[in-house]
Design a protein around this motif. Structure first.
Motif, PDB file in Angstrom:
ATOM      1  N   GLY A 118      -5.448  -4.916 -10.065  1.00  0.00           N
ATOM      2  CA  GLY A 118      -6.220  -3.724 -10.401  1.00  0.00           C
ATOM      3  C   GLY A 118      -5.343  -2.559 -10.821  1.00  0.00           C
ATOM      4  N   ALA A 119      -4.183  -2.422 -10.180  1.00  0.00           N
ATOM      5  CA  ALA A 119      -3.270  -1.324 -10.520  1.00  0.00           C
ATOM      6  C   ALA A 119      -2.715  -1.502 -11.924  1.00  0.00           C
ATOM      7  CB  ALA A 119      -2.134  -1.260  -9.510  1.00  0.00           C
ATOM      8  N   ILE A 120      -2.470  -2.754 -12.306  1.00  0.00           N
ATOM      9  CA  ILE A 120      -1.945  -3.032 -13.648  1.00  0.00           C
ATOM     10  C   ILE A 120      -2.991  -2.646 -14.692  1.00  0.00           C
ATOM     11  CG2 ILE A 120      -1.006  -4.777 -15.188  1.00  0.00           C
ATOM     12  CD1 ILE A 120       0.718  -4.267 -12.704  1.00  0.00           C
ATOM     13  N   TYR A 121      -4.221  -3.123 -14.489  1.00  0.00           N
ATOM     14  CA  TYR A 121      -5.282  -2.835 -15.447  1.00  0.00           C
ATOM     15  C   TYR A 121      -5.585  -1.338 -15.508  1.00  0.00           C
ATOM     16  CZ  TYR A 121      -6.108  -7.863 -15.556  1.00  0.00           C
ATOM     17  OH  TYR A 121      -5.955  -9.224 -15.714  1.00  0.00           O
ATOM     18  N   TYR A 122      -5.488  -0.666 -14.391  1.00  0.00           N
ATOM     19  CA  TYR A 122      -5.796   0.764 -14.339  1.00  0.00           C
ATOM     20  C   TYR A 122      -4.799   1.565 -15.182  1.00  0.00           C
ATOM     21  CZ  TYR A 122      -6.184   5.519 -12.545  1.00  0.00           C
ATOM     22  OH  TYR A 122      -6.315   6.893 -12.444  1.00  0.00           O
ATOM     23  N   HIS A 123      -3.526   1.221 -15.064  1.00  0.00           N
ATOM     24  CA  HIS A 123      -2.483   2.000 -15.737  1.00  0.00           C
ATOM     25  C   HIS A 123      -2.278   1.625 -17.201  1.00  0.00           C
ATOM     26  CE1 HIS A 123      -0.891   4.446 -12.489  1.00  0.00           C
ATOM     27  NE2 HIS A 123      -0.928   3.397 -11.685  1.00  0.00           N
ATOM     28  N   VAL A 124      -2.357   0.321 -17.530  1.00  0.00           N
ATOM     29  CA  VAL A 124      -2.000  -0.103 -18.888  1.00  0.00           C
ATOM     30  C   VAL A 124      -3.031  -0.993 -19.564  1.00  0.00           C
ATOM     31  CG1 VAL A 124       0.485   0.094 -18.514  1.00  0.00           C
ATOM     32  CG2 VAL A 124      -0.660  -2.040 -17.972  1.00  0.00           C
ATOM     33  N   GLU A 133      -2.756  -5.156 -24.378  1.00  0.00           N
ATOM     34  CA  GLU A 133      -2.482  -3.717 -24.397  1.00  0.00           C
ATOM     35  C   GLU A 133      -1.109  -3.422 -23.802  1.00  0.00           C
ATOM     36  OE1 GLU A 133      -6.864  -1.656 -24.009  1.00  0.00           O
ATOM     37  OE2 GLU A 133      -6.095  -2.763 -22.278  1.00  0.00           O
ATOM     38  N   LEU A 134      -0.730  -4.177 -22.787  1.00  0.00           N
ATOM     39  CA  LEU A 134       0.588  -3.997 -22.179  1.00  0.00           C
ATOM     40  C   LEU A 134       1.694  -4.376 -23.162  1.00  0.00           C
ATOM     41  CD1 LEU A 134       2.434  -3.382 -19.824  1.00  0.00           C
ATOM     42  CD2 LEU A 134       1.970  -5.669 -18.927  1.00  0.00           C
ATOM     43  N   LEU A 135       1.506  -5.470 -23.903  1.00  0.00           N
ATOM     44  CA  LEU A 135       2.483  -5.873 -24.914  1.00  0.00           C
ATOM     45  C   LEU A 135       2.630  -4.798 -25.989  1.00  0.00           C
ATOM     46  CD1 LEU A 135       1.569  -9.638 -25.303  1.00  0.00           C
ATOM     47  CD2 LEU A 135       3.836  -8.768 -24.732  1.00  0.00           C
ATOM     48  N   ASP A 136       1.505  -4.244 -26.421  1.00  0.00           N
ATOM     49  CA  ASP A 136       1.561  -3.183 -27.429  1.00  0.00           C
ATOM     50  C   ASP A 136       2.279  -1.952 -26.886  1.00  0.00           C
ATOM     51  OD1 ASP A 136       0.225  -4.710 -29.291  1.00  0.00           O
ATOM     52  OD2 ASP A 136      -1.741  -3.825 -28.895  1.00  0.00           O
ATOM     53  N   THR A 137       2.006  -1.611 -25.634  1.00  0.00           N
ATOM     54  CA  THR A 137       2.638  -0.437 -25.036  1.00  0.00           C
ATOM     55  C   THR A 137       4.133  -0.645 -24.850  1.00  0.00           C
ATOM     56  OG1 THR A 137       0.582   0.097 -23.872  1.00  0.00           O
ATOM     57  CG2 THR A 137       2.591   1.142 -23.072  1.00  0.00           C
ATOM     58  N   ARG A 172       0.818  -1.205   0.000  1.00  0.00           N
ATOM     59  CA  ARG A 172       0.000   0.000   0.000  1.00  0.00           C
ATOM     60  C   ARG A 172       0.857   1.262   0.000  1.00  0.00           C
ATOM     61  NH1 ARG A 172      -5.181  -1.118   0.375  1.00  0.00           N
ATOM     62  NH2 ARG A 172      -5.863  -3.095   1.250  1.00  0.00           N
ATOM     63  N   ASN A 173       2.082   1.140   0.474  1.00  0.00           N
ATOM     64  CA  ASN A 173       2.973   2.296   0.471  1.00  0.00           C
ATOM     65  C   ASN A 173       3.462   2.632  -0.936  1.00  0.00           C
ATOM     66  OD1 ASN A 173       3.140   3.425   2.963  1.00  0.00           O
ATOM     67  ND2 ASN A 173       4.735   2.048   3.715  1.00  0.00           N
ATOM     68  N   GLN A 174       3.606   1.628  -1.762  1.00  0.00           N
ATOM     69  CA  GLN A 174       4.202   1.822  -3.063  1.00  0.00           C
ATOM     70  C   GLN A 174       3.227   2.500  -4.009  1.00  0.00           C
ATOM     71  OE1 GLN A 174       5.218  -1.747  -5.133  1.00  0.00           O
ATOM     72  NE2 GLN A 174       6.885  -0.769  -6.260  1.00  0.00           N
ATOM     73  N   VAL A 175       3.661   3.588  -4.625  1.00  0.00           N
ATOM     74  CA  VAL A 175       2.856   4.292  -5.602  1.00  0.00           C
ATOM     75  C   VAL A 175       3.416   3.958  -6.981  1.00  0.00           C
ATOM     76  CG1 VAL A 175       2.035   6.517  -6.426  1.00  0.00           C
ATOM     77  CG2 VAL A 175       2.333   6.129  -3.972  1.00  0.00           C
ATOM     78  N   LEU A 176       2.665   3.180  -7.702  1.00  0.00           N
ATOM     79  CA  LEU A 176       3.138   2.727  -9.005  1.00  0.00           C
ATOM     80  C   LEU A 176       2.866   3.767 -10.081  1.00  0.00           C
ATOM     81  CD1 LEU A 176       2.086  -1.018  -9.268  1.00  0.00           C
ATOM     82  CD2 LEU A 176       4.391  -0.097  -9.087  1.00  0.00           C
ATOM     83  N   SER A 177       3.752   3.857 -11.029  1.00  0.00           N
ATOM     84  CA  SER A 177       3.537   4.691 -12.195  1.00  0.00           C
ATOM     85  C   SER A 177       3.403   3.796 -13.414  1.00  0.00           C
ATOM     86  CB  SER A 177       4.701   5.655 -12.400  1.00  0.00           C
ATOM     87  OG  SER A 177       5.879   4.952 -12.765  1.00  0.00           O
ATOM     88  N   ARG A 178       2.855   4.340 -14.466  1.00  0.00           N
ATOM     89  CA  ARG A 178       2.725   3.606 -15.721  1.00  0.00           C
ATOM     90  C   ARG A 178       4.108   3.219 -16.239  1.00  0.00           C
ATOM     91  NH1 ARG A 178       1.833   4.840 -21.325  1.00  0.00           N
ATOM     92  NH2 ARG A 178       0.202   3.539 -22.227  1.00  0.00           N
TER      93      ARG A 178
END
Length: 232
Positions: A50-56, A61-65, A11-17
């Motif tokens: 959920g964090a993965i789906y939210y960002h990418v 879609e992740l493979l394309d990105t 919960r502490n970790q703030v992930l970025s795209r």
């Protein structure tokens, strides 16, 4: 007196795209497309799906990105000299793609899929724009721009794809085959051919073990550029 529970690392970790994409590329480099799963990402990043789906988005879609990110970085490569010619520019971007796919073998398959499935996407448009501007600068008549740029792009992708390990139907191909052993065995097989039936193959058999992939790649670029010069 009740004390507040210490938040977990998750919960502490703030992930970025960018973090997610960077980790996805690391997984792809280490084990190919099979290694990239949402579960593997969540374990590596200590986060929830959920964090993965939210960002990418989803896995495709992740493979394309990831493909777009790596290719876009390669396309920013510029010639070292300031007075670069169109031929210099083409060689630089071609080698940038060659070296990038050598570094990321999974990219060859994804790059071809992007070109076929998403011709208006940033990967396709980015490659054709970078190559096409130089085709124009070479003085190729506009009526031939599409054919000339397509020829260069098709050669580049075909050559780099052949040198990379294409994922898919690789029956009969050792996944970690040694290059020198493979080329040596091929040379021996070609030398064993009847020189009367296969004079060309027999003549070039000794060269296959000695050739440099990047130099061969640049020779192909030179051949294509020589052909384009005749269109002017």
């Amino acid at each position: 007196m009740a004390t507040r529970a210490r938040p977990t690392g998750r919960r502490n970790q703030v992930l970025s795209r960018e973090q997610i994409i960077g980790t996805a590329v690391e997984l792809l480099d280490a084990g190919g497309e099979g290694a990239l799963t949402v579960r593997a990402l969540t374990e590596r990043l200590t986060t929830g799906a959920g964090a993965i789906y939210y960002h990418v988005g989803n896995r495709d879609e992740l493979l394309d990105t990831a493909t777009e990110t790596v290719v876009t970085a390669a396309l920013t490569t510029r010639p070292a000299q300031t007075a670069a010619t169109p031929e210099d520019e083409i060689r630089v971007v071609a080698l940038a793609l060659f070296d990038t796919i050598a570094e990321h073998p999974w990219l060859a398959t994804r790059l071809i899929l992007q070109i076929v499935r998403n011709p208006a996407g940033p990967v396709t448009v980015g490659i054709f724009e970078r190559i096409g501007r130089q085709v124009s600068a070479l003085g190729v008549p506009q009526a031939h721009w599409f054919d000339a740029a397509s020829t260069l792009v098709h050669y580049i992708l075909g050559a780099v794809g052949q040198n990379a390990r294409i994922e898919g139907d690789t029956s009969g191909v050792e996944p970690h085959a040694d290059r020198d052993e493979f080329l040596g065995a091929t040379a021996e097989a070609w030398q064993a051919l009847d020189p009367e039936d296969y004079p060309f193959m027999h003549a070039i058999a000794g060269r296959i073990s000695e050739h440099d992939d990047r130099e061969q790649f640049l020779t192909g670029i030179a051949v294509v550029l020589g052909g384009l010069a005749r269109l002017r």
